[in-house]
Scaffold this motif. Structure first.
Motif: not given
Length: 170
Positions: A102-116
């Motif tokens: 929704s915002d080309k300048r923004g980023q999401n942090a995503v928890l990976t399965q390994e992180g979980y």
């Protein structure tokens, strides 16, 4: 102390002896608690407490992802410090970044399965450390009172409005 002025003369309101005792006890206890939790998590999971908190936030977020700005705001850290932390978590394989649709300048942090999985493995030891350091030492009434006190303090310190000069908004 003669050099100290009082509120009636327009000077600072110095802490009473009791307030000074409570303030120093608070500082001492919170420093020791943070150190205790950091050491436990470093030993058991190879990460500092702040990183663990980031993983917890991501685990509790919808689809295990949050905008970086929201993650910084929730963790009460600067975006620069968050970027460094996420880079370290990425290197460990526990988090990945992705562009925000929704915002080309923004980023999401995503928890990976390994992180979980790391979070799942380290949570019991962390909860045990928190319980041993804090809740096992307090009566149920003290826990309730401490919760009320912390809510009052947080509410009084959390500025309202988007123009507040807070590190996590910079």
């Amino acid at each position: 102390m003669e050099y100290m002025t009082t509120a009636s003369t327009g000077g600072p309101r110095w802490l009473t002896d009791e307030e000074q005792r409570v303030w120093r006890a608070y500082l001492h206890a919170t420093t020791l608690l943070e150190d205790h939790l950091d050491r436990q998590l470093q030993r058991d999971a190879g990460m500092p407490h702040i990183y663990y908190g980031l993983l917890v936030q991501l685990a509790q977020a919808p689809r295990r992802r949050l905008r970086m700005t929201e993650l910084a705001r929730n963790a009460k850290i600067t975006r620069s410090r968050l970027s460094h932390a996420v880079a370290r978590l990425e290197k460990s394989g526990w988090v990945r970044r992705e562009d925000c649709p929704s915002d080309k300048r923004g980023q999401n942090a995503v928890l990976t399965q390994e992180g979980y999985e790391m979070l799942r493995r380290s949570a019991p030891g962390h909860v045990s450390a928190v319980r041993q350091a804090m809740f096992d030492r307090l009566t149920p009434e003290q826990v309730h009172t401490l919760g009320e006190i912390m809510q009052v303090m947080a509410a009084g310190l959390q500025p309202e409005g988007t123009d507040a000069d807070l590190p996590w908004l910079r």
